[in-house]
Structure formats: structure tokens, C-alpha cells
Design an enzyme around this catalytic site. Structure first.
Site, PDB file in Angstrom:
ATOM      1  N   SER A  93      63.776  48.098  28.265  1.00  0.00           N
ATOM      2  CA  SER A  93      63.065  48.354  29.512  1.00  0.00           C
ATOM      3  C   SER A  93      63.393  47.275  30.549  1.00  0.00           C
ATOM      4  CB  SER A  93      61.558  48.386  29.214  1.00  0.00           C
ATOM      5  OG  SER A  93      60.807  48.335  30.382  1.00  0.00           O
ATOM      6  N   LYS A 115      66.420  47.523  33.994  1.00  0.00           N
ATOM      7  CA  LYS A 115      66.108  47.259  35.402  1.00  0.00           C
ATOM      8  C   LYS A 115      66.947  46.094  35.933  1.00  0.00           C
ATOM      9  CE  LYS A 115      61.808  47.252  34.167  1.00  0.00           C
ATOM     10  NZ  LYS A 115      60.482  47.566  33.706  1.00  0.00           N
ATOM     11  N   ASP A 117      63.323  54.531  32.756  1.00  0.00           N
ATOM     12  CA  ASP A 117      62.397  53.498  32.286  1.00  0.00           C
ATOM     13  C   ASP A 117      61.031  53.662  32.944  1.00  0.00           C
ATOM     14  OD1 ASP A 117      61.541  50.905  31.062  1.00  0.00           O
ATOM     15  OD2 ASP A 117      61.352  50.410  33.174  1.00  0.00           O
ATOM     16  N   HIS A 126      63.448  36.610  35.571  1.00  0.00           N
ATOM     17  CA  HIS A 126      62.411  37.568  35.179  1.00  0.00           C
ATOM     18  C   HIS A 126      61.455  36.888  34.218  1.00  0.00           C
ATOM     19  CE1 HIS A 126      60.715  41.559  34.598  1.00  0.00           C
ATOM     20  NE2 HIS A 126      60.560  41.218  33.330  1.00  0.00           N
TER      21      HIS A 126
HETATM   22  N1  URA Z   1      58.025  44.589  31.189  1.00  0.00           N
HETATM   23  C1  URA Z   1      58.796  45.688  31.323  1.00  0.00           C
HETATM   24  O1  URA Z   1      59.378  45.932  32.359  1.00  0.00           O
HETATM   25  N2  URA Z   1      58.920  46.502  30.261  1.00  0.00           N
HETATM   26  C2  URA Z   1      58.316  46.275  29.093  1.00  0.00           C
HETATM   27  O2  URA Z   1      58.482  47.053  28.176  1.00  0.00           O
HETATM   28  C3  URA Z   1      57.501  45.143  28.983  1.00  0.00           C
HETATM   29  C4  URA Z   1      57.369  44.298  30.049  1.00  0.00           C
END
Ligand code: URA
Length: 424
Positions: free
Chosen positions: A183, A187, A161, A82
Site C-alpha cells: 500500500s 503510492k 490502493d 514517509h
Molecule cells: N499507510 C498506508 O498508506 N497503507 C497502509 O496499509 C498502512 C499505512
């Protein structure tokens, strides 16, 4: 009886919320029983007063539980990556086929627009015919068959989220380390991989502007990972200048293909090689030098290049038909010297104006062929009349002040630091 007003006041008064209170907030907000204005007030109190690590871990847990959770435990060597979002960041398109060619299984759910530029899904969608969205079964099948899959994130992963992030975006509450950490990690945890390499972008073109905040974010995400039986490796990397030479969806796909074929000596190749090495080392549990050897071999032998072609083919994409824009416009140097600065933020804004990014979350129009090619590299010698950047669009060329996009100086800039730190 719990109530949201007491919880907002408690956070405003800098007190720690209990696990039960956080569960209440996440569940009730997801169900629509806490109003957007109440949640906004709580989010602002969190931005100002912060969350303890325990509160952040609870928030992450309930955001994971608010949606579907994918179980990939029966597939070996699974790894995910990520990036917190960078300008010209097409690393997933390069790193995924490399690690898949090394025997890892890359399972990645990606998003659309990130700030001013497109997300990985927008980039893939710029390939004519490419199917971006898979069912859970198709996703797992592709991971098993090809060693890699990238699909658009389903609506149901970390549902809370999704709602909270949309609200943060319009209430000035994005810049909070615990909110960002929970956040992203919610995920990632729900997506099923137990091993994750995170590229935390630092600089003017990134969400995180300085190294000390990046360190805090990295350590917090590693801690959340541990609580969830997930191994996390964080790279803290430079986002003051764009990554690679191309910005814009189909232009970035093109650069990814070229990078896998020619692996030129660019900051993009170097970062992808490092990310891939960390991922291979983590997924296969082998040491760094051995992982690096395998990564280099997949580039030299073109295995990674062929893997990307196989992946595009598996999704019915036609890489030979990438869209091209009608107009181009060259920006030239009126000075002699060295290209000493490139502003990732200003180039990203310009790329959005050319059509490559969304102006609002609801904006559905995106021009896949629009964007920018940076024709010189940082610290290259430049003559008067040399083309520094070329703009591509199907619309109008906006008014441009080239002095904010790049600088030409008498001397080269100080050495450019690409990877600041690796934290495990
Ligand atoms: N990317 C995300 O998924 N959440 C955030 O809060 C910031 C970047």
C-alpha cells in the site's frame, strides 16, 4: 478462465498466487467487477496466510499501474519521505524545509487523517488561506522554484490502493505486513521519487507494535524499492510516547515553526535532524557526517525556518492567523516525582475527542485549533499542582482519567530510546 472464487480458495489453502492472478484481482476490483465482499474474503485470507515477497511485488506493481504515475526523472536531487503514522508526528513540516535548504528537492504527496490524529494535509489546512491541492504542473513548478512541495494526494495515484485501503479499514484487515508494504510503496513509486526515507513507527500508538514486525516491514519495503529502481532507507523509531509536545493540527504547525526557529533539545528535534540527514545524504549522495553538517547549518542560519515561511507564503497561507480554540483545561499533578510515562495512544484518542481527528473516514468536521499541549517532558521532575498537559477545544471537555494519560513515579524512567535502528 480465471475467477475470483478460485483465487480466494487458493489463498485460503495457503497457495502462492501467480502474477497473472494478482493482475486479474487488482484490475477487476478497480473496475468494480470484483465485489467488496469477495475482495474482503481475499484480504482476510492474505492477512491470515500472508503473501510471498514475489506476490507482494506483483501486488505493488499492479496497484501502481492502476492510476497515474508521475515522472520526476528530469529533476535532480529529488527525495521523498514517509512516516507510517505517529501521534504528534509533524516531522514533514520540519524536515521538508531543512532538506530543501540543503539543495535537495522534496516532492511529497500527503494524506489527511491518520488514525486518531490529522495527517500532514490537515495540519497545513489549519493555516488560514493555505492551498493544499496543486495540479501536477504546479507541483513540479514549486519543487523547481522552492526546492520543496507538499500536496494532497490526487485521487488517481494508485487508484486500486485507495479502494483496497478503504475496504481494509472496515474489515479488520489493516494489520498485514505485505498489505501495508504494498500500500505505502505503490503510492510512493507512483509519486515519482527514486529515493525515499521511511520512518517506521513502533509502539502502542503505532500500526506496528513490535520491533521484529518493523524489521520485516522495512526489509520488504527496501526489496520492493529495489525492484522498482528506488533506494529506500528505513528508520525504526519509538512511538510509545508522542513526538514533541503538541498534538492537534494548528498546535502542531506552531510546534514545527518553533522547532525550526529554536531547535530545542526534544525528541522531535532529534528525530527531524536524523531524518533530514538521511535524506540529504541519500539525495545528494554524500556521506552522513557531511550531510549532518549541512543540516545543522540550515537550522543555525534560520535558512530552514525562512524556507517554511516562503512555502506557506507561496500557498497564500497566513501563519500569523492560526486558529485558537475557545476553551482550555489544565490537568495537574497530584503527586510529587518524575513524569515517567505518557501514553501516546490515550493522548491521541483524547485529542480526537477534543475535535482534532476524524471519528470515521467520512467525518468532514475537524477542529483545526483543538488538541493537547504536553507541558512537561518525559522524566522531568514534577511537583504537586504542576500542569502536566493542557487541553484545547471549541467543544466540551470529555471525562478524563488522568491516570491513563500519564504516570508520575518516584524515580525517572529508564533511558528513552528514540531511534531503534536504521536499515538500508
Ligand atoms: N499507510 C498506508 O498508506 N497503507 C497502509 O496499509 C498502512 C499505512
Amino acid at each position: 478462465m480465471m475467477n475470483i472464487i478460485d483465487i480466494i480458495i487458493k489463498k485460503k489453502d495457503q497457495k502462492e498466487l501467480t502474477d497473472k492472478e494478482i493482475k486479474y484481482v487488482v484490475e477487476k476490483f478497480t473496475q468494480g467487477n470484483i465485489k467488496d465482499y469477495q475482495m474482503s474474503a481475499l484480504l482476510m485470507a492474505i492477512v491470515i496466510n500472508g503473501l510471498t515477497d514475489e506476490e507482494t511485488i506483483s501486488l505493488t506493481k499492479y496497484m501502481v499501474l492502476s492510476g497515474d504515475i508521475l515522472n520526476l526523472d528530469n529533476i535532480d536531487n529529488i527525495v521523498d519521505k514517509h512516516s507510517t503514522g505517529g501521534v504528534g508526528d509533524k516531522t514533514t513540516l520540519i524536515v521538508a524545509p531543512i532538506v530543501a535548504s540543503c539543495g535537495c528537492k522534496l516532492a511529497k504527496m500527503s494524506g489527511r487523517g491518520l488514525g486518531y490524529t490529522g495527517g500532514t494535509i490537515d495540519k497545513l489546512e489549519s493555516i488560514p488561506g493555505f492551498k493544499v491541492s496543486l495540479t501536477k504542473e504546479e507541483f513540479i513548478e514549486e519543487i523547481k522554484n522552492l526546492g520543496m512541495s507538499i500536496t494532497s494526494q490526487t485521487e488517481n495515484i494508485a487508484l486500486a490502493d485507495k479502494k483496497i485501503y478503504a475496504l481494509r479499514d472496515v474489515t479488520g484487515t489493516t494489520e498485514s505486513i505485505p498489505l501495508i508494504a504494498s500500500s505505502i510503496m505503490s503510492k510512493k513509486i507512483a509519486s515519482g521519487s527514486k529515493k525515499l526515507v521511511l520512518d517506521i513507527k513502533v509502539g502502542e500508538g503505532a500500526l506496528i507494535k513490535n520491533i521484529s514486525d518493523a524489521r520485516k516491514l522495512a526489509n520488504l519495503m527496501i526489496k520492493i524499492g529495489k525492484e522498482n529502481s528506488m533506494q529506500v532507507v528505513c528508520l525504526l523509531t519509538n512511538m510509545d510516547i508522542p513526538l514533541g509536545n503538541n498534538i492537534g493540527n494548528s498546535l502542531e504547525v506552531l510546534e514545527a515553526i518553533n522547532t525550526l526557529y529554536y531547535f530545542p533539545d526534544t525528541n522531535l528535534t532529534r528525530l527531524c535532524s536524523e531524518l533530514a540527514t538521511q535524506m540529504v545524504s541519500l539525495a545528494l549522495d554524500i556521506d552522513y557526517d557531511e550531510a549532518k553538517k549541512r543540516v545543522d547549518e540550515t537550522l543555525r542560519s534560520k535558512k530552514a525556518y525562512n524556507k517554511l515561511l516562503a512555502f506557506v507564503n507561496d500557498r497564500n497561507g497566513d501563519i500569523t492567523k492560526l486558529p485558537k480554540s475557545k476553551y482550555f483545561y489544565q490537568i495537574k499533578s497530584d503527586k510529587e516525582g518524575y513524569l515517567s510515562e505518557l501514553s501516546s495512544l490515550e493522548l491521541a484518542k483524547l485529542s480526537m475527542h477534543l475535535g482534532a481527528g476524524r471519528k470515521t473516514k467520512e467525518d468532514s468536521t475537524i477542529d483545526y485549533s483543538a488538541g493537547i499541549i504536553i507541558n512537561k517532558n518525559l522524566n522531568d521532575k514534577v511537583k504537586i499542582g504542576d500542569v502536566i498537559i493542557t487541553l484545547y477545544t471549541n467543544g466540551e471537555i470529555p471525562q478524563i482519567d488522568k491516570n491513563i494519560l500519564f504516570k508520575i513515579a518516584e524515580n525517572p524512567n529508564k533511558a528513552y530510546d528514540l531511534i531503534y535502528e536504521i536499515i538500508k
